[in-house]
Design a protein around this motif. Structure first.
Motif, PDB file in Angstrom:
ATOM      1  N   ARG A  69       0.842  -1.195   0.000  1.00  0.00           N
ATOM      2  CA  ARG A  69       0.000   0.000   0.000  1.00  0.00           C
ATOM      3  C   ARG A  69       0.873   1.240   0.000  1.00  0.00           C
ATOM      4  O   ARG A  69       1.950   1.249   0.604  1.00  0.00           O
ATOM      5  N   MET A  70       0.376   2.287  -0.661  1.00  0.00           N
ATOM      6  CA  MET A  70       1.124   3.549  -0.741  1.00  0.00           C
ATOM      7  C   MET A  70       0.290   4.682  -0.158  1.00  0.00           C
ATOM      8  O   MET A  70      -0.874   4.851  -0.514  1.00  0.00           O
ATOM      9  N   LEU A  71       0.898   5.449   0.741  1.00  0.00           N
ATOM     10  CA  LEU A  71       0.260   6.627   1.320  1.00  0.00           C
ATOM     11  C   LEU A  71       1.253   7.771   1.352  1.00  0.00           C
ATOM     12  O   LEU A  71       2.472   7.582   1.188  1.00  0.00           O
ATOM     13  N   ASN A  72       0.736   8.971   1.575  1.00  0.00           N
ATOM     14  CA  ASN A  72       1.570  10.169   1.704  1.00  0.00           C
ATOM     15  C   ASN A  72       1.368  10.739   3.097  1.00  0.00           C
ATOM     16  O   ASN A  72       0.232  11.021   3.504  1.00  0.00           O
ATOM     17  N   ALA A  73       2.455  10.909   3.838  1.00  0.00           N
ATOM     18  CA  ALA A  73       2.366  11.364   5.224  1.00  0.00           C
ATOM     19  C   ALA A  73       1.768  12.760   5.341  1.00  0.00           C
ATOM     20  O   ALA A  73       1.181  13.107   6.365  1.00  0.00           O
ATOM     21  N   ALA A  88      -3.567  -5.313   7.719  1.00  0.00           N
ATOM     22  CA  ALA A  88      -2.407  -6.044   8.234  1.00  0.00           C
ATOM     23  C   ALA A  88      -2.831  -7.101   9.250  1.00  0.00           C
ATOM     24  O   ALA A  88      -2.256  -8.195   9.311  1.00  0.00           O
ATOM     25  N   LYS A  89      -3.853  -6.784  10.047  1.00  0.00           N
ATOM     26  CA  LYS A  89      -4.343  -7.753  11.036  1.00  0.00           C
ATOM     27  C   LYS A  89      -4.892  -8.997  10.348  1.00  0.00           C
ATOM     28  O   LYS A  89      -4.749 -10.121  10.836  1.00  0.00           O
ATOM     29  N   MET A  90      -5.538  -8.799   9.203  1.00  0.00           N
ATOM     30  CA  MET A  90      -6.159  -9.918   8.502  1.00  0.00           C
ATOM     31  C   MET A  90      -5.151 -10.705   7.661  1.00  0.00           C
ATOM     32  O   MET A  90      -5.209 -11.930   7.599  1.00  0.00           O
ATOM     33  N   SER A  91      -4.224  -9.996   7.009  1.00  0.00           N
ATOM     34  CA  SER A  91      -3.310 -10.669   6.077  1.00  0.00           C
ATOM     35  C   SER A  91      -1.978 -11.060   6.712  1.00  0.00           C
ATOM     36  O   SER A  91      -1.211 -11.815   6.118  1.00  0.00           O
ATOM     37  N   GLY A  92      -1.695 -10.548   7.895  1.00  0.00           N
ATOM     38  CA  GLY A  92      -0.432 -10.888   8.561  1.00  0.00           C
ATOM     39  C   GLY A  92       0.559  -9.762   8.541  1.00  0.00           C
ATOM     40  O   GLY A  92       0.997  -9.272   9.574  1.00  0.00           O
ATOM     41  N   SER A  93       0.931  -9.274   7.362  1.00  0.00           N
ATOM     42  CA  SER A  93       1.857  -8.151   7.236  1.00  0.00           C
ATOM     43  C   SER A  93       1.553  -7.377   5.960  1.00  0.00           C
ATOM     44  O   SER A  93       1.137  -7.965   4.958  1.00  0.00           O
ATOM     45  N   VAL A  94       1.755  -6.084   6.031  1.00  0.00           N
ATOM     46  CA  VAL A  94       1.573  -5.210   4.874  1.00  0.00           C
ATOM     47  C   VAL A  94       2.790  -4.309   4.754  1.00  0.00           C
ATOM     48  O   VAL A  94       3.266  -3.767   5.764  1.00  0.00           O
ATOM     49  N   ILE A  95       3.294  -4.174   3.522  1.00  0.00           N
ATOM     50  CA  ILE A  95       4.348  -3.185   3.276  1.00  0.00           C
ATOM     51  C   ILE A  95       3.674  -1.856   2.981  1.00  0.00           C
ATOM     52  O   ILE A  95       2.858  -1.749   2.060  1.00  0.00           O
ATOM     53  N   LEU A  96       3.986  -0.867   3.794  1.00  0.00           N
ATOM     54  CA  LEU A  96       3.416   0.468   3.615  1.00  0.00           C
ATOM     55  C   LEU A  96       4.494   1.415   3.107  1.00  0.00           C
ATOM     56  O   LEU A  96       5.450   1.715   3.821  1.00  0.00           O
ATOM     57  N   MET A  97       4.350   1.858   1.867  1.00  0.00           N
ATOM     58  CA  MET A  97       5.227   2.882   1.317  1.00  0.00           C
ATOM     59  C   MET A  97       4.645   4.234   1.723  1.00  0.00           C
ATOM     60  O   MET A  97       3.555   4.622   1.294  1.00  0.00           O
ATOM     61  N   LEU A  98       5.364   4.949   2.592  1.00  0.00           N
ATOM     62  CA  LEU A  98       4.876   6.226   3.109  1.00  0.00           C
ATOM     63  C   LEU A  98       5.766   7.347   2.579  1.00  0.00           C
ATOM     64  O   LEU A  98       6.887   7.543   3.046  1.00  0.00           O
ATOM     65  N   ASP A  99       5.252   8.036   1.573  1.00  0.00           N
ATOM     66  CA  ASP A  99       6.014   9.129   0.969  1.00  0.00           C
ATOM     67  C   ASP A  99       6.019  10.341   1.904  1.00  0.00           C
ATOM     68  O   ASP A  99       5.114  10.516   2.715  1.00  0.00           O
ATOM     69  N   GLU A 100       7.067  11.162   1.767  1.00  0.00           N
ATOM     70  CA  GLU A 100       7.235  12.355   2.604  1.00  0.00           C
ATOM     71  C   GLU A 100       7.101  12.005   4.088  1.00  0.00           C
ATOM     72  O   GLU A 100       6.402  12.664   4.856  1.00  0.00           O
ATOM     73  N   VAL A 101       7.790  10.946   4.488  1.00  0.00           N
ATOM     74  CA  VAL A 101       7.674  10.440   5.850  1.00  0.00           C
ATOM     75  C   VAL A 101       8.094  11.478   6.889  1.00  0.00           C
ATOM     76  O   VAL A 101       7.645  11.420   8.044  1.00  0.00           O
TER      77      VAL A 101
END
Length: 425
Positions: A69-73, A88-101
């Motif tokens: 998943r991609m989000l912008n901070a 993430a709770k349902m699938s186990g783990s999610v990679i979160l790309m957070l731009d402008e962190v």
């Protein structure tokens, strides 16, 4: 699909497809190791725009098959983060790309931290800011920090050639005949920004009419128009780009103001502010150095002003400092000194640090003779005392040889000579 920019369509889906950043994703390197072992941890990627931060994130997700998943901070809300956390709770783990962190505010940060802690969300933060300064320590401590480098000209050319051949995501459906100088200009004028290079290439291809045989010919003039920067030359290999940079430095070194301004003007016309900035700082410290340290400081200030105001006005502080450096006294004693020291080291002339100089700030150091008999210079007249600092093999080595080309260096030279005389006594 066709409305998405070429740079977006050509994003890698596997770690092995990433262009550049071999210090992180090359065989045996840290991010490649993480992916191969499927032991991902949160990370912060920082560096200039368009060099592969998002590409690395999407390639990691593609290689590991984790949800991505991609989000912008700055623009996405806490609710958006909550949706990712529920997934993430349902699938186990999610990679979160957070731009402008670095723009992550406290409420979003407080929500995110527990999920980073338990590994449900694997954060890949992207920022152009220095994370050691711009990112909250609480986030920073839960992520590894990796610096990305601007791509080389060859790496950008390789990515563009790949895009020209790719019929599904790239420009392979078009018959494109691109001149080598045009391809080189796309790669060079974008200053390591692959996104800009690819999108400029797509503009050139799609805005150029094919000839009677359906071939789209891209000459240098078209690439200049699409990146909005003039090339320094129309020569096939582009050597003149480096020739002009070299000529600028040699003209300053030779104190020829008019020649230096001419070559500076050619670089300005090409819009090469990053190249100008880097070269002027090299000139200041390599060729002027200790003869006029104030000129080195003024160079940094002029470059900061130029970068802040941009072209065309940037030409004014750049011209000021080039004239200043040209007419300044010159000294290469510093670069000669450090190169002589490095040469000894590379040739095996080294040796152990004398025991009295070794670190003594730990238990048992004195029993090993570390720091024993060290003489603290500030306890002696003139804050100087005779003792050996170099290893035994090099105790008589002399690297610094003053040039006596400026008042400041003359003062340093006098102090240097006085210390050497005291040593001889």
């Amino acid at each position: 699909m066709t409305n998405k920019p070429l740079a977006f369509r050509m994003r890698p889906t596997h770690i092995d497809e990433i262009v550049g950043q071999s210090h992180l994703v090359g065989e045996g390197k840290i991010i490649k190791r993480m992916v191969d072992a499927r032991m991902l941890s949160s990370m912060i990627l920082y560096g200039p725009p368009g060099i592969g931060k998002t590409s690395i994130a999407s390639a990691i997700a593609g290689s590991t098959k984790y949800a991505f998943r991609m989000l912008n901070a700055a623009t996405d809300s806490k609710k958006d983060l909550q949706i990712v956390a529920e997934e993430a709770k349902m699938s186990g783990s999610v990679i979160l790309m957070l731009d402008e962190v670095h723009r992550l505010d406290k409420p979003k940060q407080d929500f995110l931290l527990p999920h980073l802690e338990n590994g449900r969300i694997i954060l890949i933060g992207a920022t152009t800011e220095n994370p050691y300064i711009a990112i909250n320590p609480a986030v920073r401590s839960r992520a590894q920090i990796f610096e990305l480098k601007p791509l080389s000209i060859e790496e950008i050319k390789m990515a563009m050639e790949r895009a020209l051949k790719d019929a599904s995501n790239g420009l392979g459906e078009y018959q494109v005949d691109i001149d080598e100088p045009a391809l080189l200009h796309f790669a060079r004028a974008t200053n390591g920004d692959l996104r800009s290079a690819l999108n400029s290439l797509e503009l050139a291809v799609k805005s150029t009419r094919p000839d009677s045989e359906g071939v789209i010919h891209i000459p240098l003039e078209v690439s200049e128009e699409c990146v909005q920067r003039k090339a320094l030359t129309h020569d096939k290999d582009g050597d003149a780009h480096y020739d002009v940079i070299s000529a600028l430095q040699k003209s300053v070194r030779g104190s020829d103001v008019n020649a230096a301004l001419h070559y500076l003007g050619r670089l300005i016309e090409a819009g090469d502010l990053p190249i100008i900035a880097r070269r002027l700082m090299v000139i200041a410290y390599e060729d002027i150095g200790l003869a006029n340290p104030g000129a080195c400081s003024r160079t940094v200030t002029a470059i900061q002003a130029a970068e802040r105001i941009g072209f065309p006005e940037a030409r004014i502080p750049l011209a000021n400092i080039v004239i200043d450096l040209c007419l300044s006294p010159k000294s290469n004693s510093s670069i000669s000194a450090i190169d002589a020291a490095i040469n000894d080291i590379r040739n095996g002339k080294s040796g152990d640090v004398p025991d009295h100089l070794k670190d003594s700030h730990y238990s048992g150091a004195s029993k090993l003779g570390r720091g024993v008999d060290y003489k603290y210079p500030h306890s002696y007249p003139g804050a100087w005392v005779d003792q050996q600092y170099l290893p035994d093999k090099l105790k008589n080595a002399r690297y610094f040889d003053p040039n006596h080309t400026g008042k400041y260096e003359d003062v340093l030279a006098a102090q240097y000579d006085a210390i050497n005389k005291k040593k001889k006594k």
